[in-house]
Design a protein around this motif. Structure first.
Motif, PDB file in Angstrom:
ATOM      1  N   LEU A 189       0.748  -1.164   0.054  1.00 12.18           N
ATOM      2  CA  LEU A 189      -0.122  -0.164   0.075  1.00 12.18           C
ATOM      3  C   LEU A 189       0.569   1.251  -0.087  1.00 12.18           C
ATOM      4  O   LEU A 189       0.387   2.373  -0.460  1.00 12.18           O
ATOM      5  N   SER A 190       1.959   1.182   0.664  1.00 15.27           N
ATOM      6  CA  SER A 190       2.830   2.419   0.784  1.00 15.27           C
ATOM      7  C   SER A 190       4.106   2.446  -0.535  1.00 15.27           C
ATOM      8  O   SER A 190       4.319   3.610  -0.638  1.00 15.27           O
ATOM      9  N   GLY A 191       4.210   1.347  -1.134  1.00 16.46           N
ATOM     10  CA  GLY A 191       5.188   1.126  -2.064  1.00 16.46           C
ATOM     11  C   GLY A 191       6.649   1.426  -1.579  1.00 16.46           C
ATOM     12  O   GLY A 191       7.536   1.698  -2.326  1.00 16.46           O
ATOM     13  N   GLN A 192       6.530   1.081  -0.120  1.00 18.80           N
ATOM     14  CA  GLN A 192       8.010   1.244   0.744  1.00 18.80           C
ATOM     15  C   GLN A 192       8.019  -0.019   1.447  1.00 18.80           C
ATOM     16  O   GLN A 192       7.093  -0.511   1.985  1.00 18.80           O
ATOM     17  N   ALA A 193       9.355  -0.208   1.645  1.00 17.50           N
ATOM     18  CA  ALA A 193       9.495  -1.412   2.492  1.00 17.50           C
ATOM     19  C   ALA A 193       8.963  -0.901   3.756  1.00 17.50           C
ATOM     20  O   ALA A 193       9.371   0.065   4.274  1.00 17.50           O
ATOM     21  N   ALA A 194       8.151  -1.734   4.641  1.00 18.02           N
ATOM     22  CA  ALA A 194       7.704  -1.400   5.902  1.00 18.02           C
ATOM     23  C   ALA A 194       8.790  -2.326   6.883  1.00 18.02           C
ATOM     24  O   ALA A 194       8.973  -3.432   6.774  1.00 18.02           O
ATOM     25  N   VAL A 195       9.408  -1.425   7.758  1.00 21.49           N
ATOM     26  CA  VAL A 195      10.564  -1.888   8.654  1.00 21.49           C
ATOM     27  C   VAL A 195       9.911  -1.792   9.922  1.00 21.49           C
ATOM     28  O   VAL A 195       9.437  -0.726  10.411  1.00 21.49           O
ATOM     29  N   THR A 196      10.274  -2.944  10.853  1.00 17.16           N
ATOM     30  CA  THR A 196      10.008  -2.842  12.355  1.00 17.16           C
ATOM     31  C   THR A 196      11.119  -2.748  13.191  1.00 17.16           C
ATOM     32  O   THR A 196      11.099  -2.022  14.242  1.00 17.16           O
ATOM     33  N   GLU A 197      12.082  -3.560  12.750  1.00 20.21           N
ATOM     34  CA  GLU A 197      13.466  -3.578  13.478  1.00 20.21           C
ATOM     35  C   GLU A 197      14.241  -2.624  13.247  1.00 20.21           C
ATOM     36  O   GLU A 197      14.581  -2.351  12.113  1.00 20.21           O
ATOM     37  N   VAL A 198      15.192  -2.287  14.280  1.00 21.96           N
ATOM     38  CA  VAL A 198      16.257  -1.629  14.239  1.00 21.96           C
ATOM     39  C   VAL A 198      17.454  -2.098  13.422  1.00 21.96           C
ATOM     40  O   VAL A 198      18.345  -1.558  13.016  1.00 21.96           O
ATOM     41  N   TRP A 199      17.338  -3.506  13.394  1.00 18.35           N
ATOM     42  CA  TRP A 199      18.469  -4.341  12.794  1.00 18.35           C
ATOM     43  C   TRP A 199      18.504  -4.457  11.501  1.00 18.35           C
ATOM     44  O   TRP A 199      19.045  -5.600  10.707  1.00 18.35           O
ATOM     45  N   GLU A 200      17.257  -4.243  10.751  1.00 15.60           N
ATOM     46  CA  GLU A 200      17.426  -4.332   9.474  1.00 15.60           C
ATOM     47  C   GLU A 200      17.915  -3.041   8.535  1.00 15.60           C
ATOM     48  O   GLU A 200      17.752  -2.026   9.140  1.00 15.60           O
ATOM     49  N   THR A 201      18.292  -3.285   7.343  1.00 16.62           N
ATOM     50  CA  THR A 201      18.771  -2.388   6.729  1.00 16.62           C
ATOM     51  C   THR A 201      19.754  -1.196   7.451  1.00 16.62           C
ATOM     52  O   THR A 201      19.562  -0.036   7.256  1.00 16.62           O
ATOM     53  N   VAL A 202      20.625  -1.854   8.333  1.00 19.31           N
ATOM     54  CA  VAL A 202      21.366  -1.012   9.359  1.00 19.31           C
ATOM     55  C   VAL A 202      22.295   0.160   8.673  1.00 19.31           C
ATOM     56  O   VAL A 202      22.479   1.124   9.174  1.00 19.31           O
ATOM     57  N   HIS A 203      22.984   0.020   7.565  1.00 17.45           N
ATOM     58  CA  HIS A 203      23.757   0.804   6.952  1.00 17.45           C
ATOM     59  C   HIS A 203      22.914   1.875   6.416  1.00 17.45           C
ATOM     60  O   HIS A 203      23.655   3.081   6.436  1.00 17.45           O
ATOM     61  N   GLU A 204      21.504   2.017   6.618  1.00 15.04           N
ATOM     62  CA  GLU A 204      20.880   3.207   6.299  1.00 15.04           C
ATOM     63  C   GLU A 204      20.548   4.011   7.473  1.00 15.04           C
ATOM     64  O   GLU A 204      19.979   5.013   7.438  1.00 15.04           O
ATOM     65  N   VAL A 205      20.839   3.360   8.624  1.00 15.41           N
ATOM     66  CA  VAL A 205      20.564   4.013   9.883  1.00 15.41           C
ATOM     67  C   VAL A 205      19.254   4.461   9.907  1.00 15.41           C
ATOM     68  O   VAL A 205      18.885   5.625  10.519  1.00 15.41           O
ATOM     69  N   PRO A 206      18.469   3.475   9.908  1.00 19.84           N
ATOM     70  CA  PRO A 206      16.933   3.886   9.835  1.00 19.84           C
ATOM     71  C   PRO A 206      16.442   4.274  11.209  1.00 19.84           C
ATOM     72  O   PRO A 206      15.522   5.225  11.134  1.00 19.84           O
ATOM     73  N   HIS A 207      17.126   3.919  12.287  1.00 23.04           N
ATOM     74  CA  HIS A 207      16.393   4.539  13.553  1.00 23.04           C
ATOM     75  C   HIS A 207      16.538   6.009  13.677  1.00 23.04           C
ATOM     76  O   HIS A 207      15.812   6.694  14.648  1.00 23.04           O
ATOM     77  N   VAL A 208      17.471   6.490  12.950  1.00 23.85           N
ATOM     78  CA  VAL A 208      17.684   7.955  13.027  1.00 23.85           C
ATOM     79  C   VAL A 208      17.142   8.679  11.861  1.00 23.85           C
ATOM     80  O   VAL A 208      16.380   9.620  11.936  1.00 23.85           O
ATOM     81  N   ARG A 209      17.279   8.158  10.651  1.00 18.32           N
ATOM     82  CA  ARG A 209      16.990   8.880   9.225  1.00 18.32           C
ATOM     83  C   ARG A 209      15.677   8.950   9.353  1.00 18.32           C
ATOM     84  O   ARG A 209      14.934  10.069   8.915  1.00 18.32           O
ATOM     85  N   ILE A 210      14.829   7.797   9.595  1.00 24.13           N
ATOM     86  CA  ILE A 210      13.369   8.006   9.225  1.00 24.13           C
ATOM     87  C   ILE A 210      12.587   9.246   9.937  1.00 24.13           C
ATOM     88  O   ILE A 210      11.846   9.967   9.478  1.00 24.13           O
TER      89      ILE A 210
END
Ligand code: CTP
Length: 400
Positions: free
Chosen positions: A53-74
């Motif tokens: 529905l969003s056309g984007q990967a839905a991520v739950t954990e901070v341990w996925e795609t860590v190189h993108e630093v999702p816990h800060v960037r999002i």
């Protein structure tokens, strides 16, 4: 123009399914949406639905795609974070700054407006722990939408339902439009009357007016988005309940007066946007009034209704309460408006020009707002929500 970036946080409640509809509304209206469900939310609606529905990967954990630093960037990149549904657990974590998954990390790194749409059982909502967490979040500038009253999971009913996704979307839209401006009605109770009263003649007929209630509902929506506790006294409207507003339905002017006086007892501001009938039939016929062959047409005797605006203006229920009236004028708009402002004794009077094809039922409005201190604020033709925001802009500095 770049699409506004919205983070849709979803926590683990049954109402998670309604967030799919909110997601659709957001993407279809041109927002870039990143869904961050909690692990519990995925028990209710799976990752595939959020991603598709969003056309984007839905991520739950901070341990996925860590190189993108999702816990800060999002969080950093968001223009708005909306959490719907927000469970009691999620509100507690947010209030205390816990960060044990991607959504709670995102809430700590976001510097944009944050909207929470709580949904839970009534007992959990009313628990002092939850109420204190909600108060903390509001004090820090988050908009926490009051849950709706109605059917909950299972057989029980009460306060705790997630409001309609369409209406949560409206709050998001309003909050986004305000940008980084902090909600300035936090901790305030505002009462708004909307619609038009109907004065019954007999069981099938009434004297009424053309008011749709749209201006009053726009006032309610904008007040919720600015953080207020809102009581909406709705007279004969056919509009969806605004998310977060406590809606009280009335029919006649006398019922409206009663409801307004009750709600106004602890209100910081009262806005009388309803078209209240000045007169009602002196008598109510228990049976349908019949036409008699050859008889003259009946005459309807009328009596005066109470003037609610004048009453609440002269007898303020609370010191420093701000009272706003509306005036519908067909000619000599400003002169008649000034006289009416004096006569009613309110602080602000929104004067608009009406006619058969003007204002009533339309989504747009044009007005001049007269203040008791002489200030005049013309509001150009535009959406009723824009006028509503100008009303609140003028109310806020006048609040005690
Ligand atoms: N109002 C009210 N009680 C009434 C009539 C009106 O509280 N019985 C409020 C309306 O909600 C509105 C304001 O008064 O905020 C102005 O209403 P309007 O109908 O424009 O003015 P009237 O007092 O009816 O004056 P007139 O009929 O002379 O235009």
């Amino acid at each position: 123009m770049e699409k506004p970036k919205v983070v849709l946080g979803v926590s683990g409640g049954i109402a998670a399914y309604k967030a799919c509809e909110l997601l659709r509304r957001l993407t279809e209206s041109g927002h870039f949406v990143r869904v961050v469900p909690t692990a519990s939310a995925l028990h209710f609606v799976g990752e595939a639905t959020w991603s598709a529905l969003s056309g984007q990967a839905a991520v739950t954990e901070v341990w996925e795609t860590v190189h993108e630093v999702p816990h800060v960037r999002i969080g950093q990149g968001a223009d708005l974070v909306v959490v719907a549904p927000a469970t009691a657990d999620l509100l507690a974590k947010a209030a205390h700054g816990l960060a044990d998954d991607l959504l709670t990390n995102t809430l700590l790194t976001a510097r944009c407006p944050v909207v929470f749409a709580p949904a839970m059982h009534t007992e959990m909502w009313e628990h002092p722990a939850t109420q204190e967490n909600v108060a903390t979040l509001r004090r820090r500038g988050a908009v926490v939408i009051e849950p709706a009253v109605g059917r909950l999971t299972g057989v029980d009913t009460g306060k705790g339902r997630l409001p309609d996704p369409e209406e949560i979307f409206e709050v998001c839209r309003r909050v986004l439009a305000r940008g980084v401006a902090a909600p300035d009605l936090v901790g305030r109770h505002v009462v708004i009357s909307a619609g038009g009263t109907r004065e019954p003649l007999d069981p099938v007929r009434f004297l009424g007016n053309r008011s749709s209630g749209k201006q009053g509902y726009a006032l309610a929506r904008t007040a919720v988005a600015r953080g207020a506790r809102v009581t909406l006294i709705a007279a004969n409207t056919a509009l969806a309940d605004p998310a977060g507003a406590d809606v009280v339905r009335v029919g006649t002017a006398v019922q409206l007066r009663e409801a307004v006086l009750k709600a106004a007892a602890d209100a910081d501001a009262v806005v009388m946007a309803a078209a209240v009938a000045d007169f009602r039939p002196a008598a109510y016929a228990q049976g349908k009034i019949k036409k008699e062959e050859g008889a003259a047409a009946p005459t309807v005797e009328l009596v005066r209704n109470p003037d609610v605006l004048a009453e609440i203006s002269t007898e303020r229920a609370k010191a420093g309460q701000v009272v706003v009236g509306f005036a519908a004028e067909t000619d000599q708009v400003r002169e008649n408006g000034r006289k009416k402002l004096l006569r009613k004794g309110c602080d602000l009077l929104v004067v608009n020009e009406v006619g058969e094809h003007k204002t009533f039922g339309s989504a747009e409005n044009e007005a001049v707002i007269l203040a008791s201190d002489g200030q005049e604020t013309p509001v150009p033709h535009g959406p009723k929500e824009a006028l509503a925001d100008v009303v609140w802009d003028l109310v806020v500095p006048r609040l005690a």
